[in-house]
Motif scaffolding. Sequence first.
Motif, PDB file in Angstrom:
ATOM      1  N   ARG A 129       0.999  -0.980   0.052  1.00 40.88           N
ATOM      2  CA  ARG A 129      -0.071  -0.007  -0.121  1.00 40.88           C
ATOM      3  C   ARG A 129       0.910   1.179   0.116  1.00 40.88           C
ATOM      4  O   ARG A 129       0.756   2.382  -0.780  1.00 40.88           O
ATOM      5  N   GLU A 133       1.175   3.975  -3.328  1.00 36.63           N
ATOM      6  CA  GLU A 133       0.829   5.362  -3.485  1.00 36.63           C
ATOM      7  C   GLU A 133       1.978   6.327  -3.859  1.00 36.63           C
ATOM      8  O   GLU A 133       1.644   7.363  -4.624  1.00 36.63           O
ATOM      9  N   LEU A 138      -3.607   2.090  -8.398  1.00 36.84           N
ATOM     10  CA  LEU A 138      -4.847   1.814  -7.730  1.00 36.84           C
ATOM     11  C   LEU A 138      -4.842   0.652  -6.995  1.00 36.84           C
ATOM     12  O   LEU A 138      -4.659  -0.251  -7.603  1.00 36.84           O
ATOM     13  N   MET A 152      -7.409   1.346  -1.313  1.00 39.08           N
ATOM     14  CA  MET A 152      -8.093   2.528  -2.298  1.00 39.08           C
ATOM     15  C   MET A 152      -9.701   2.246  -2.596  1.00 39.08           C
ATOM     16  O   MET A 152     -10.461   2.602  -2.295  1.00 39.08           O
ATOM     17  N   ASN A 167     -11.784   4.617  -0.323  1.00 42.98           N
ATOM     18  CA  ASN A 167     -10.739   5.623   0.354  1.00 42.98           C
ATOM     19  C   ASN A 167     -10.423   6.508  -0.446  1.00 42.98           C
ATOM     20  O   ASN A 167      -9.242   6.439  -1.287  1.00 42.98           O
ATOM     21  N   ALA A 170      -6.891   8.080   0.131  1.00 39.63           N
ATOM     22  CA  ALA A 170      -5.653   7.178  -0.190  1.00 39.63           C
ATOM     23  C   ALA A 170      -5.394   7.287  -1.889  1.00 39.63           C
ATOM     24  O   ALA A 170      -4.442   7.532  -2.181  1.00 39.63           O
ATOM     25  N   THR A 171      -6.634   7.594  -2.559  1.00 40.15           N
ATOM     26  CA  THR A 171      -6.364   7.801  -4.080  1.00 40.15           C
ATOM     27  C   THR A 171      -5.788   9.008  -4.533  1.00 40.15           C
ATOM     28  O   THR A 171      -4.989   9.164  -5.144  1.00 40.15           O
TER      29      THR A 171
END
Length: 194
Positions: A129, A133, A138, A152, A167, A170-171
């Motif tokens: 994760r 980012e 994605l 996400m 989320n 997060a995106t």
Amino acid sequence: LELLRSRCRMAHPPHIAAISRALAVLTAVVLSSVAEAQQKAAEADVKVAYIFNFAKFTEWPPAFLPAGGALAICVLGDDDLGPALSVLESKTVQGRAVRVRRGLRPEDIRGCHVLYFGAVDERTATDARRLAETHATLTLGDSEGFVERGGMVGLVKVDNRIAFDVNVEATHRASLKLSSQVLKLARAIRGRAS
């Protein structure tokens, strides 16, 4: 002939009854396994459809999706998508060929545009994760609490159907933009894009 059949039934009724019960149990187990396999295949098809549609309705920064390049859909760890995911290799997304990569580790996700989280331990998921980012990737997963832990898009089973949570924080951190039309379909949206 009828007399012989009658004598056979009388001579071995406990054995015949036991065999009949065993066959009935075996038949029930086989039918249950077939039904379970069909249900898993149907769920995999729905998950792959979600992956495909999220790829269609996500906007990546130009630096992470250069002109003419393929769109990479990747799987972290072991996946339950089976042959359903391979079907995407014959599709295009946003005018780009789709390339599928499976069984990756976090350090392998560079160049992935969509990352589906298969069966992995939490430490591996956390590392992935974090890297996702920084690489504008994605992330999608179906583990419980996926979006609460920073994923996400979380695929969730609700009343025998699959829905999704998003989320948006997060995106946003990954510089990704999801279509507002997709967000309207979400079961729940966590956070706000700043």
